[in-house]
Design an enzyme around this catalytic site. Sequence first.
Site, PDB file in Angstrom:
ATOM      1  N   ASP A   8     -70.194  27.508 -43.552  1.00 10.40           N
ATOM      2  CA  ASP A   8     -70.607  26.892 -44.815  1.00 10.40           C
ATOM      3  C   ASP A   8     -69.934  27.693 -45.922  1.00 10.40           C
ATOM      4  OD1 ASP A   8     -72.069  25.353 -46.724  1.00 10.40           O
ATOM      5  OD2 ASP A   8     -73.585  26.917 -46.886  1.00 10.40           O
ATOM      6  N   SER A   9     -70.062  27.221 -47.156  1.00 10.91           N
ATOM      7  CA  SER A   9     -69.543  27.994 -48.283  1.00 10.91           C
ATOM      8  C   SER A   9     -70.392  29.247 -48.510  1.00 10.91           C
ATOM      9  CB  SER A   9     -69.578  27.138 -49.545  1.00 10.91           C
ATOM     10  OG  SER A   9     -70.915  26.722 -49.789  1.00 10.91           O
ATOM     11  N   GLY A  41     -69.007  22.498 -53.934  1.00 12.54           N
ATOM     12  CA  GLY A  41     -69.478  21.222 -54.484  1.00 12.54           C
ATOM     13  C   GLY A  41     -68.810  20.776 -55.771  1.00 12.54           C
ATOM     14  N   CYS A  71     -72.231  22.208 -43.541  1.00 14.57           N
ATOM     15  CA  CYS A  71     -72.016  21.968 -44.964  1.00 14.57           C
ATOM     16  C   CYS A  71     -71.663  20.498 -45.171  1.00 14.57           C
ATOM     17  CB  CYS A  71     -70.867  22.853 -45.440  1.00 14.57           C
ATOM     18  SG  CYS A  71     -70.427  22.605 -47.165  1.00 14.57           S
ATOM     19  N   ASN A  72     -72.482  19.798 -45.926  1.00 16.18           N
ATOM     20  CA  ASN A  72     -72.230  18.377 -46.200  1.00 16.18           C
ATOM     21  C   ASN A  72     -70.934  18.183 -46.974  1.00 16.18           C
ATOM     22  OD1 ASN A  72     -75.069  16.783 -45.706  1.00 16.18           O
ATOM     23  ND2 ASN A  72     -75.407  18.891 -46.293  1.00 16.18           N
ATOM     24  N   THR A  73     -70.692  19.078 -47.950  1.00 16.22           N
ATOM     25  CA  THR A  73     -69.512  18.936 -48.803  1.00 16.22           C
ATOM     26  C   THR A  73     -68.240  19.117 -47.990  1.00 16.22           C
ATOM     27  OG1 THR A  73     -70.874  19.977 -50.508  1.00 16.22           O
ATOM     28  CG2 THR A  73     -68.538  19.724 -51.000  1.00 16.22           C
ATOM     29  N   CYS A 182     -77.636  18.713 -48.969  1.00 16.52           N
ATOM     30  CA  CYS A 182     -76.843  19.940 -49.074  1.00 16.52           C
ATOM     31  C   CYS A 182     -77.623  20.992 -48.300  1.00 16.52           C
ATOM     32  CB  CYS A 182     -76.699  20.348 -50.543  1.00 16.52           C
ATOM     33  SG  CYS A 182     -76.078  22.032 -50.784  1.00 16.52           S
ATOM     34  N   THR A 183     -76.923  21.761 -47.470  1.00 17.18           N
ATOM     35  CA  THR A 183     -77.644  22.678 -46.579  1.00 17.18           C
ATOM     36  C   THR A 183     -78.276  23.867 -47.312  1.00 17.18           C
ATOM     37  OG1 THR A 183     -75.536  23.780 -46.062  1.00 17.18           O
ATOM     38  CG2 THR A 183     -76.292  22.063 -44.540  1.00 17.18           C
ATOM     39  N   HIS A 184     -77.900  24.066 -48.576  1.00 17.22           N
ATOM     40  CA  HIS A 184     -78.589  25.093 -49.359  1.00 17.22           C
ATOM     41  C   HIS A 184     -80.022  24.672 -49.727  1.00 17.22           C
ATOM     42  CE1 HIS A 184     -74.633  26.953 -49.939  1.00 17.22           C
ATOM     43  NE2 HIS A 184     -75.219  27.973 -50.556  1.00 17.22           N
TER      44      HIS A 184
END
Length: 269
Positions: A8-9, A41, A71-73, A182-184
């Site tokens: 992920d980011s 994002g 990560c969706n983005t 969003c995974t955050h």
Amino acid sequence: MKHVGVFDSGVGGLSVLKALLGHLPMEQFDFVADERYLPYGDKPQHEITDRVLTVSNWLRNQGCKAMVMACNTATAAGANQARAVHAHWPIVGIEPAVKPASMMTRTGVVGILATTNTVASERFKTLVERFDPLAKVIAQPCPGLVELIEKSPLPRADIEALLNPVVAGLIQKKADVIVLGCTHYPFVADIISDLAGPGVAVIETGMPVAKQLKSRLESEGLLWCKEPAADLLDRVRFYTTGDPVAFKNKLVNLLGDEWAGASIHFLTI
Ligand code: DGL
């Protein structure tokens, strides 16, 4: 034993990692937080696609047997490209849970919280169109939220101030299901639930991704069926392109004290 790569980011991927550790108790993971390039994002899509290819090449060269894009983005910007480069390497992506939400809503209105890039992506537009007959989907970008969730400890008052008008807007339009795209965001699911009030379901995608990875590993004959690693800390190798000390603080804050002994490696890719 080969690891599964997860990336992920930033700390968002930890919400997915938590589900992976629980659902696949025999597996080990290499977790990359690409924090030097955070947030994904709000960056041009082609930059995110480049990062997806760079990180996936690195994970594959590490010998990972599969990759989870937590990560969706990143999935929206680079899943197709990564699959084209890495044919025959299982890649599991993540996308907002539009389908379950559309089947769950009673008002016929679903709210999606996601990054600006996810909401603007072709992949997301196609996903929404597919479930259009079932529900009206209101997609709401939340610029600035990822940066707040990357702070440790979580600045809860600032997060609440940012989310308040966003969630109120969705409720006003009669949304009774809010999807965390969003995974955050699962790390602030309690704040979102409180703002939305009773009767509004808040759903995330960590567990469906874990189930999908399991069935993919099973079908490829890659599932590890022997004894689990003795120690939780031995089950994950953490890497960040940002600050390892800061990442460690966030890891302990978000996933708990059992991670206090984790080593975080600095990655220059
Ligand atoms: N966690 C990522 C997602 O699921 C995005 C975070 C970012 O903007 O960097 O979309």
